[in-house]
Motif scaffolding. Sequence first.
Motif, PDB file in Angstrom:
ATOM      1  N   ILE A 106       6.379  30.329  10.399  1.00 59.40           N
ATOM      2  CA  ILE A 106       6.745  28.988  10.580  1.00 59.40           C
ATOM      3  C   ILE A 106       8.121  28.941  10.215  1.00 59.40           C
ATOM      4  N   ALA A 107       8.532  29.688   9.150  1.00 62.28           N
ATOM      5  CA  ALA A 107       9.893  29.232   8.542  1.00 62.28           C
ATOM      6  C   ALA A 107      10.796  30.121   9.395  1.00 62.28           C
ATOM      7  N   VAL A 108      10.401  31.223  10.353  1.00 62.82           N
ATOM      8  CA  VAL A 108      11.502  31.855  11.241  1.00 62.82           C
ATOM      9  C   VAL A 108      11.575  31.025  12.453  1.00 62.82           C
ATOM     10  N   LEU A 109      10.411  30.939  13.057  1.00 63.17           N
ATOM     11  CA  LEU A 109      10.212  30.358  14.363  1.00 63.17           C
ATOM     12  C   LEU A 109       9.989  29.041  14.655  1.00 63.17           C
ATOM     13  N   GLY A 110       9.925  28.190  13.546  1.00 67.50           N
ATOM     14  CA  GLY A 110       9.682  26.619  13.702  1.00 67.50           C
ATOM     15  C   GLY A 110       8.155  26.414  13.473  1.00 67.50           C
ATOM     16  N   GLU A 111       8.040  25.095  13.091  1.00 63.38           N
ATOM     17  CA  GLU A 111       6.344  24.964  13.007  1.00 63.38           C
ATOM     18  C   GLU A 111       5.715  25.063  14.170  1.00 63.38           C
ATOM     19  N   ALA A 112       6.114  24.729  15.515  1.00 66.14           N
ATOM     20  CA  ALA A 112       5.382  24.633  16.566  1.00 66.14           C
ATOM     21  C   ALA A 112       5.134  26.154  17.057  1.00 66.14           C
ATOM     22  N   VAL A 113       6.181  26.709  17.211  1.00 63.17           N
ATOM     23  CA  VAL A 113       6.137  28.179  17.743  1.00 63.17           C
ATOM     24  C   VAL A 113       5.564  29.081  17.004  1.00 63.17           C
ATOM     25  N   GLY A 114       5.999  29.122  15.536  1.00 60.99           N
ATOM     26  CA  GLY A 114       5.329  29.597  14.639  1.00 60.99           C
ATOM     27  C   GLY A 114       3.794  29.566  14.600  1.00 60.99           C
ATOM     28  N   GLY A 115       3.407  28.327  14.637  1.00 57.67           N
ATOM     29  CA  GLY A 115       1.943  27.967  14.559  1.00 57.67           C
ATOM     30  C   GLY A 115       1.198  28.822  15.780  1.00 57.67           C
ATOM     31  N   ILE A 116       1.802  28.650  16.833  1.00 58.52           N
ATOM     32  CA  ILE A 116       1.279  29.348  18.058  1.00 58.52           C
ATOM     33  C   ILE A 116       1.102  30.765  18.054  1.00 58.52           C
ATOM     34  N   VAL A 117       2.127  31.578  17.527  1.00 58.40           N
ATOM     35  CA  VAL A 117       2.181  32.710  17.361  1.00 58.40           C
ATOM     36  C   VAL A 117       1.192  33.357  16.409  1.00 58.40           C
ATOM     37  N   THR A 118       0.942  32.495  15.253  1.00 62.64           N
ATOM     38  CA  THR A 118       0.042  32.793  14.227  1.00 62.64           C
ATOM     39  C   THR A 118      -1.227  32.551  14.850  1.00 62.64           C
ATOM     40  N   ALA A 119      -1.781  31.840  15.619  1.00 62.28           N
ATOM     41  CA  ALA A 119      -2.900  31.474  16.079  1.00 62.28           C
ATOM     42  C   ALA A 119      -3.085  32.791  17.376  1.00 62.28           C
TER      43      ALA A 119
END
Length: 267
Positions: free
Chosen positions: A132-145
């Motif tokens: 989330i810190a690197v990619l942003g909240e939206a993209v980072g959340g999607i990648v995490t999921a």
Amino acid sequence: MEALADIRANRDLLLTVGAFFFLLPTLVSLVLTADLQVGLAKAMENAKAMKAFVEQHGSTLVLATSAELLVNAFGMLALLRLLSDRYRSTVGQALLAALQGIPGLVGIAALLMLIFLAALTVVAITLGSLLIAVLGEAVGGIVTAVVALAVGGLYPLARLSMAPPALVLEGQINPLRAALWSWRVTRGNGVALALFYFLLSMAFGMVGLVTMLLFGPLLLAVAGQGMVFYLLAGVLNGLVSLAKWLLLTAVLYRAYRQLTEKAGVAA
């Protein structure tokens, strides 16, 4: 493809049993929830209406979907038994074996859910904040999921995919024993199976999407927007569901045959 050969060789029997467990439940579920389906389509036009609809009717739709999936799973277990050359079961014997296997299949589904939730928690704690810190909240959340889904969903699903055959073909009706048996038989093939199942699920999704894109406008033109349209769309969806479950069952059986032969286990 050997799975298609199995379907062709047992076409009449598979279609008869499959229609009862895969086509009919889709139609019954649609008829019982037709009003809700129409309401859901209208509610999708407005976020507030959608929230209110989910709060009021969400549990009913979840219950109907769960019941439909349970009947589908029962049919899959019965067809696995019918495909087996070792047992050469009658329809009645296959249904009895499926009935005995259903509690174990529910237990395995619960186990997979626990594994996914655990993986999601671990991934969120270890990678979530960084992504989330690197990619942003939206993209980072999607990648995490996506990472959690791959690690905690797709891979364990691949390793436990031989549990349904274990329940009805290996006498492993205890869900933990069936899961351990499947994990042992799929050793060394987890990634390949995960990739195969992912591609297969994408193919199923594309077939469903293309079918609705091709025939949806025609049904809409013939029936108009309303109850008749949803009933006709339900018949079409039921036929797609029948084909999907028959192919999936045949694929599982062929994978079971190949993996057990490779592992030196009699199929």
